[in-house]
Design an enzyme around this catalytic site. Structure first.
Site, PDB file in Angstrom:
ATOM      1  CG  LEU A  35      -2.042  -1.005   1.277  1.00  0.00           C
ATOM      2  CD1 LEU A  35      -2.736  -0.962   2.634  1.00  0.00           C
ATOM      3  CD2 LEU A  35      -3.049  -0.750   0.162  1.00  0.00           C
ATOM      4  CG  ASP A  36      -0.090   4.777  -2.270  1.00  0.00           C
ATOM      5  OD1 ASP A  36      -0.563   5.238  -1.222  1.00  0.00           O
ATOM      6  OD2 ASP A  36      -0.687   4.825  -3.365  1.00  0.00           O
ATOM      7  CG  LEU A  37       3.792   8.192   2.302  1.00  0.00           C
ATOM      8  CD1 LEU A  37       4.633   7.552   3.397  1.00  0.00           C
ATOM      9  CD2 LEU A  37       4.496   9.429   1.734  1.00  0.00           C
TER      10      LEU A  37
END
Length: 296
Positions: free
Chosen positions: A136-138
């Site tokens: 999951l991105d930032l």
């Protein structure tokens, strides 16, 4: 016709061939070499995924029985001593799987070049070494699966698994249901094709709208890029499920282990063999030696 020179060697045979200049093809039998491929063993021990383990081997970071190796075409057994970066690899533990509620602001990687906090920095101290299933991105949050088994990680990440991943998505603006037709049909953005998505417009909340989006692949920033392509912007993205596994009431930063029986059933895995139970020793009566009478 197979090429004898490309057949995998065991760790013992590798040492023999290096020491005596022997060609494995000359001593090969019809039976396959014992043990498992080195990358599979490393993945099973939770060192890295199989593909990542192969890259570590090619980089010269892995040694077997004191000798550095540079090819994953090697079979090892429990008798072989494996080191990674000079540290011994322990025996594989039973396969385990956890649900983790990733908070926004953490990167899903073991180390970050920019020095940002990672999910592994924030996991409970009593957690064993684990790997994330996908990323999951930032700025995304929600359900992330963690495992100590590289084989399970690879199985869950393969497109052929085809598990539906559901997200709650908040977008800025007042979209109409027909605006999402391109997402349901499938998009091509910068030459990259995105598979059709399941999109439901749930409700309008002030200047934002809430959507539920389901997809079966995990390309980098896929939902954000798709929403931007139709003229809107995502300002919150929360993954709520990954196949049969649900985020539920898990709070940000919390971890919950999935029971092994449930994990095996959902992943179609065979039950791990259990050590045979030891029979309790029968109580022994004190008997006098044969031919002698007991003392009074």
């Amino acid at each position: 016709m197979c090429d004898l020179n490309t057949m995998p060697l065991t760790a013992t045979e590798t040492c023999l061939s290096q020491a005596a200049g022997m060609r494995y093809g000359l001593q090969m039998t019809k039976s396959p070499p014992p043990g498992d491929r080195i990358a599979k063993v490393l993945a099973r021990a939770g060192v890295a995924s199989r593909r990542e383990a192969e890259r570590m081997i090619e980089a010269g970071r892995v040694s077997v029985n004191g000798k550095s190796i540079d090819s994953p075409a090697l079979n090892v057994t429990a008798k072989d001593k494996i080191n990674v970066d000079g540290k011994p690899v322990s025996e594989p533990e039973p396969s385990r799987l956890w649900l983790y509620h990733k908070p926004s602001g953490l990167v899903t990687t073991t180390r970050d070049e920019k020095g940002r906090a990672t999910i592994f920095d924030k996991l409970p101290e009593d957690m064993p070494r684990v790997m994330s299933v996908g990323r999951l991105d930032l700025n995304s949050e929600g359900l992330l699966l963690l495992t100590n088994d590289g084989g399970i990680k690879r199985k869950l990440e393969l497109p052929s698994t085809g598990w539906l991943r559901k997200y709650r998505v908040r977008v800025n603006g007042r979209p109409k249901d027909e605006d999402f037709a391109p997402l349901r049909k499938g998009l091509v953005i910068d030459g990259e094709r995105f598979l059709p998505m399941d999109v439901t417009l749930d409700r309008q909340q002030g200047a934002n709208a809430w959507l539920t989006i389901g997809l079966r692949e995990g390309k980098n920033r896929e939902i954000r890029r798709a929403i931007e392509d139709i003229g809107f912007a995502v300002n919150r993205l929360l993954r709520v499920s990954y196949g049969p596994f649900q985020l539920g009431s898990l709070k940000p930063g919390e971890v919950e282990e999935i029971r092994r029986r449930v994990m095996r059933d959902q992943l179609g895995l065979e039950a791990e063999p259990e050590a045979p139970a030891k029979r309790p020793a029968r109580p022994q009566r004190n008997r006098p030696p044969i031919g002698k009478k007991p003392r009074k």
